[in-house]
Design an enzyme around this catalytic site. Structure first.
Site, PDB file in Angstrom:
ATOM      1  N   CYS A  91       0.662  -1.149  -0.027  1.00  0.00           N
ATOM      2  CA  CYS A  91      -0.023   0.059   0.098  1.00  0.00           C
ATOM      3  C   CYS A  91       0.940   1.128   0.088  1.00  0.00           C
ATOM      4  O   CYS A  91       1.620   1.517  -1.154  1.00  0.00           O
ATOM      5  CB  CYS A  91      -0.914  -0.089   1.131  1.00  0.00           C
ATOM      6  N   HIS A 200      -3.159  -5.773   1.029  1.00  0.00           N
ATOM      7  CA  HIS A 200      -2.632  -5.998   2.347  1.00  0.00           C
ATOM      8  C   HIS A 200      -2.441  -7.578   2.720  1.00  0.00           C
ATOM      9  O   HIS A 200      -3.153  -8.040   3.549  1.00  0.00           O
ATOM     10  CB  HIS A 200      -3.247  -5.206   3.360  1.00  0.00           C
ATOM     11  N   GLU A 202      -0.675  -8.725   5.091  1.00  0.00           N
ATOM     12  CA  GLU A 202      -0.451  -8.703   6.499  1.00  0.00           C
ATOM     13  C   GLU A 202      -1.634  -8.803   7.279  1.00  0.00           C
ATOM     14  O   GLU A 202      -1.881  -9.218   8.495  1.00  0.00           O
ATOM     15  CB  GLU A 202       0.553  -7.658   6.837  1.00  0.00           C
TER      16      GLU A 202
END
Length: 228
Positions: A91, A200, A202
Site C-alpha cells: 500500500c 494488504h 499482512e
C-alpha cells in the site's frame, strides 16, 4: 534454532505509518524475526529483507510516499535493493517504492474518488519473485484492500514492458476496486527482489483477524527462499 528463526526481516516505521505492527506480526507468524527500522536510520541492522508497510507516511503531504522516499533509511534500502535485498512494499510502501523509482509507475486517486475497504480476490501471475515463489501460477487468493489512492497508472509502453517481461505479480479479479490500469494490483522490478502491491497480505494471516491465511504466503515464500 530453525533456519526460519534465523531470518531477520526489517519493518520500517515512518511518521504516519500504521501497519508496521501487523507486518511484524506477519513476519513472526511465518517464522521469522521482525526487526524494527526507523525512518531516520542509516543502518539496516543486517536484515535479510525489508518490508515497507502501509499507512500515511509523513501525512501523505505533497503526494503519497513523496516525502518518505527521501528518508535516510530509503537510501540504505535503495542501495541494498540494487544488490539484491528482497523488499516488499504494501500500500503506502508500494507508493514509496514508485516514488523512489525502485518500481515504475505511480499510484493515484481511486477512480471512484472514495476510500475503498473490502476483501479482494487477486490472481498471482508471477511466482518467480522472492515474495511469491510459494504460490502456484494463476492461484487466486483473497486479501483485504484499503486505500484512497490505489489506482496504478503507467504509460502504455511501460505497461506493455511489464506485461511482456512477466512483471505483473498480482492482478485484481472479480472487480477492480480502484481503477488500476489493466487491473494491476502489484508488480516487481526486473530482478524480482522488489515487489509492491496495494492490497494488504499482512491482514490475511489468521482467520480470527482477517479473511483467511492467503497473505501469509508472501512471508513464508521469503523465508523458504532464505532457507535454501
Amino acid at each position: 534454532m530453525s533456519y526460519r528463526e534465523g531470518v531477520r526481516v526489517g519493518v520500517v516505521t515512518f511518521p504516519g505509518t500504521l501497519d508496521d505492527v501487523d507486518a511484524a506480526r506477519a513476519v513472526r507468524y511465518a517464522g521469522g524475526e521482525a526487526v524494527t527500522l526507523w525512518h531516520a536510520d542509516h543502518d539496516l541492522r543486517g536484515v535479510d529483507a525489508v518490508v515497507l508497510p502501509g499507512g500515511f507516511s509523513y501525512g501523505d503531504y505533497l503526494r503519497c510516499g513523496a516525502i518518505a522516499r527521501f528518508a535516510p533509511v530509503m537510501q540504505e534500502i535503495s542501495d541494498a535493493a540494487e544488490r539484491g535485498l528482497p523488499v516488499l512494499g504494501i500500500c503506502n510502501g508500494f507508493q514509496i517504492l514508485c516514488e523512489a523509482h525502485l518500481l515504475p509507475g505511480a499510484l493515484v486517486r481511486n477512480q471512484s474518488l472514495h476510500f475503498v475497504c473490502r476483501d479482494q480476490a487477486l490472481r498471482v501471475e508471477n511466482t518467480q519473485t522472492a515474495w511469491t515463489q510459494g504460490f502456484a501460477t494463476d492461484q487466486e487468493i483473497v486479501v483485504p484492500v484499503k486505500n484512497g489512492e490505489g489506482a496504478y497508472m503507467a504509460d502504455d509502453a511501460t505497461l506493455d514492458r511489464l506485461e511482456g517481461e512477466g512483471r505483473v505479480v498480482f492482478r485484481y479479479v472479480g472487480g477492480n476496486p480502484n481503477g488500476s490500469r489493466r487491473d494491476i494490483a502489484g508488480i516487481t522490478n526486473a530482478a524480482g527482489n522488489v515487489v509492491g502491491l496495494m492490497p494488504h497480505p499482512e491482514h490475511a494471516i489468521d482467520p480470527l483477524t482477517g479473511p483467511g491465511t492467503d497473505g501469509l504466503g508472501l512471508f513464508t515464500s521469503l523465508l523458504e527462499r532464505a532457507g535454501v
